[in-house]
Scaffold this active site. Structure first.
Site, short mmCIF file in Angstrom:
data_model
loop_
_atom_site.label_atom_id
_atom_site.label_comp_id
_atom_site.label_asym_id
_atom_site.label_seq_id
_atom_site.Cartn_x
_atom_site.Cartn_y
_atom_site.Cartn_z
N ASP A 331 0.83 -1.20 0.00
CA ASP A 331 0.00 0.00 0.00
C ASP A 331 0.87 1.26 0.00
O ASP A 331 1.93 1.30 0.63
CB ASP A 331 -0.89 -0.02 1.25
CG ASP A 331 -1.89 1.11 1.28
OD1 ASP A 331 -2.65 1.25 0.31
OD2 ASP A 331 -1.91 1.85 2.29
N GLU A 368 1.48 -0.19 -5.00
CA GLU A 368 0.48 0.81 -5.35
C GLU A 368 1.16 2.12 -5.72
O GLU A 368 1.95 2.67 -4.95
CB GLU A 368 -0.48 1.04 -4.18
CG GLU A 368 -1.56 2.08 -4.51
CD GLU A 368 -2.36 2.52 -3.30
OE1 GLU A 368 -3.52 2.93 -3.48
OE2 GLU A 368 -1.82 2.47 -2.18
#
Length: 617
Positions: A331, A368
């Site tokens: 993330d 990401e």
């Protein structure tokens, strides 16, 4: 769209996609006879930032006006990321450059070169994966969930309740989905044909999304604990699925045991794990100023050892038995290790990948980075990107209702979805894909939507779902299904999109039809080698119609994606064996007339034909 010289990173054009430093790699460029007489071709590379030209020779010539000449040069790989492009000198004096962004009549940027990557490659299974993303709180709820106490941060909700988009319910509405609930619905995933399960975070936290982890040492008991993860991974592996987890390398939650130990305690060992704004360690840097998400300081050797480096780290622990995850999605990978003048991103990502290679080299690492991701995705760590710039936003812009809005994490300026022509889709897709090495493109996520975005269906034009999903499964990259898309769910932003799966509607005729659509197109993807690493050539780019071909020795796939009824006239030389085309999906037609053929589509539609393959050299 005239036929143009072509090269990509597939086996038809590159002798190996996984070279070592010092290896010689044969690279080929394919030039149509209709382009004109070519006097000379060179592969221009830039080892150690000094240009070098390798002469090419014709290794195969297809005779006649519909033929192609295949030129081949030998490039020595001298750097871990070795860029190259082709220079074509025409008999009439014109000169052209061919790089990853296309054909140019002026010299091009090194950043848009084709790339040979000598870093360790992604697992063999990556390029043929079809991903299914699961948000654990909303996917499936086992009977055991009824026995668990609701945490203090949560607002309990019944499975059929509407998602609360506003505070205080936003991020704290708790439906109680768990990992045994996922196991109970693996039959559904088998029916769809997906191969790779991506779980958003499973660690304990203070929210339903769990990106504010309070520990990385256990699976949230609300999800069933460590034992439930073991059960899920074993059940998934027994059915042939891969399964990856989700880690936040940019921040923890403010309830995390490391942060709690450090807050207001400068002498704590964990105090060096975060960025503090005062000597008392009471104010701190956080993700986008959100106080519940304090930012990690990767200058700390102790943080690296605990979290990402070596066999005792968090990264390693969950890849080892008995958990045996098949990789990680990271993330906020783009912000990790970056603050002001500091940039430790490459150190962190490379450390994560080294640890994974040591524990299990057959694992995937996705990062990401939702905008221009190319600078970080050159093959030194991330195998592929979770990004919206090269596919998701261009797709929405071509297939959404004019004037649509899209809030949340999808990243449109001012939340306004622009209205694109097919040419603009092509330009945006090509621009943002050109910066990736070919093998990074193959492992990058082609998502219609995710847990952070509105759902595509919410603002799509009528009939757009087959077109969008068709492009996802046929363009280079990993197709992504966010759980619930196959049920026809909508959502106006990331929070609203996290709807509990309405399992009771699975047998309803409308839902059955959508599920079958997903199953059929995923089946097309999995059945055709050309869609799992084969070459990619654009043949027609119009306002309402896109036509391209994916090519491999076994067979090729011709694709027509239409926003409205349209047709394209192409020369017979565009693809080999058009006379033998077999329609595998959709309702489009091919009509042959003399030296040309027409691709004819009706309304908003997606069609794919299988053709004879292209012989390898």
């Amino acid at each position: 769209m005239m036929l143009l010289p072509h090269h990509d990173g597939s086996p038809l054009y590159v002798s190996t996609s996984s070279p070592n430093i010092g290896d010689e790699v044969r690279v080929r460029v394919r030039v149509p006879a209709s382009f004109g007489e070519v006097a000379a071709v060179h592969a221009r590379s830039n080892p150690n930032r000094e240009p070098r030209f390798a002469p090419a020779s014709v290794v195969r010539a297809d005779t006649g006006s519909n033929g192609w000449d295949w030129w081949e040069a030998v490039v020595e790989v001298e750097n871990p990321v070795h860029g190259y492009r082709f220079h074509l000198a025409m008999a009439d004096g014109r000169q052209f450059w061919l790089n990853a962004s296309g054909l140019h009549d002026v010299e091009t940027l090194d950043s848009e070169d084709f790339k040979l990557v000598a870093h360790p490659a992604a697992p063999d299974w990556a390029a043929s994966s079809v991903m299914y993303q699961i948000f654990p709180d909303r996917f499936g709820r086992s009977a055991a969930a009824d026995e668990r106490e609701v945490p203090d941060w949560a607002i309990p909700a019944a499975w059929e309740d509407e998602v609360d988009q506003l505070p205080p319910g936003r991020s704290t509405q708790f439906y109680g989905g768990d990992l045994d609930g996922v196991i109970e619905h693996l039959d559904h995933l088998e029916r769809l044909g997906v191969t790779l399960i991506y779980l958003t975070p499973v660690f304990p936290a203070g929210s339903n999304h769990r990106y504010d982890a309070s520990s990385f040492d256990e699976v949230d008991p609300l999800l069933g604990g460590d034992e439930a993860l073991v059960r899920l991974v074993e059940a998934a592996h027994a059915r042939g699925f891969k399964i990856i987890g989700d880690l936040t390398s940019n921040h923890s939650g403010d309830r995390h045991e490391w942060f709690v130990a450090a807050l207001g305690n400068p002498d704590a060992a964990e105090s060096e794990f975060y960025y503090w704004r005062d000597a008392e360690h009471t104010t701190y840097e956080s993700w986008l100023g959100v106080p519940s998400l304090p930012k990690f300081n990767w200058n700390s050797a102790e943080l690296r050892e605990r979290f990402v480096e070596g066999p005792g780290s968090v990264v390693a622990r969950w890849l080892k038995p008995p958990y045996s995850l098949d990789g990680w999605r990271i993330d906020v990978a783009n912000m990790t290790g970056r603050l002001g003048s500091e940039d430790l991103n490459s150190e962190v990502r490379q450390t994560i990948r080294r640890t994974m290679l040591d524990i299990n080299p057959d694992t995937i690492l996705l990062g990401e980075s939702t905008n221009d991701a190319s600078i970080d995705f050159q093959g030194d760590a991330w195998h592929g990107a979770m990004t919206y710039a090269n596919f998701t936003r261009p797709l929405w812009s071509w297939l959404s209702e004019p004037g649509s809005q899209a809030g949340g994490g999808i990243g449109f300026a001012a939340n306004q979805v622009p209205t694109f022509t097919g040419k603009q889709f092509f330009d945006a897709h090509t621009r943002f894909s050109a910066g990736f090495p070919w093998r990074t493109r193959l492992a990058t996520m082609n998502a219609l939507d995710t847990h952070d975005t509105p759902r595509f269906r919410t603002s799509a034009i009528d009939g757009a779902i087959p077109v969008a999903l068709g492009l996802s499964v046929t363009l280079p990259g990993i197709p992504v299904v966010f759980a619930g898309d196959e049920f026809g769910l909508i959502g106006v932003d990331g929070e609203h999109s996290r709807t509990p799966i309405p399992w009771e509607s699975a047998s309803a005729p409308e839902t059955e039809q959508v599920i079958e659509l997903y199953s059929d197109l995923i089946g097309l993807r999995r059945s055709q080698p050309a869609l799992n690493g084969g070459g990619m050539r654009w043949l027609h780019v119009g306002d309402d119609l896109l036509v391209f071909v994916r090519e491999a020795p076994e067979a090729s796939v011709l694709v027509a994606a239409a926003r409205a009824g349209a047709e394209a006239t192409l020369p017979m030389a565009a693809v080999a064996g058009i006379e033998a085309a077999t329609r595998e999906f959709g309702s489009g037609e091919i009509a042959i007339s003399g030296d040309n053929f027409r691709v004819i589509t009706g309304d908003t539609s997606f069609t794919a034909w299988v053709l004879p393959g292209v012989a390898a050299l």
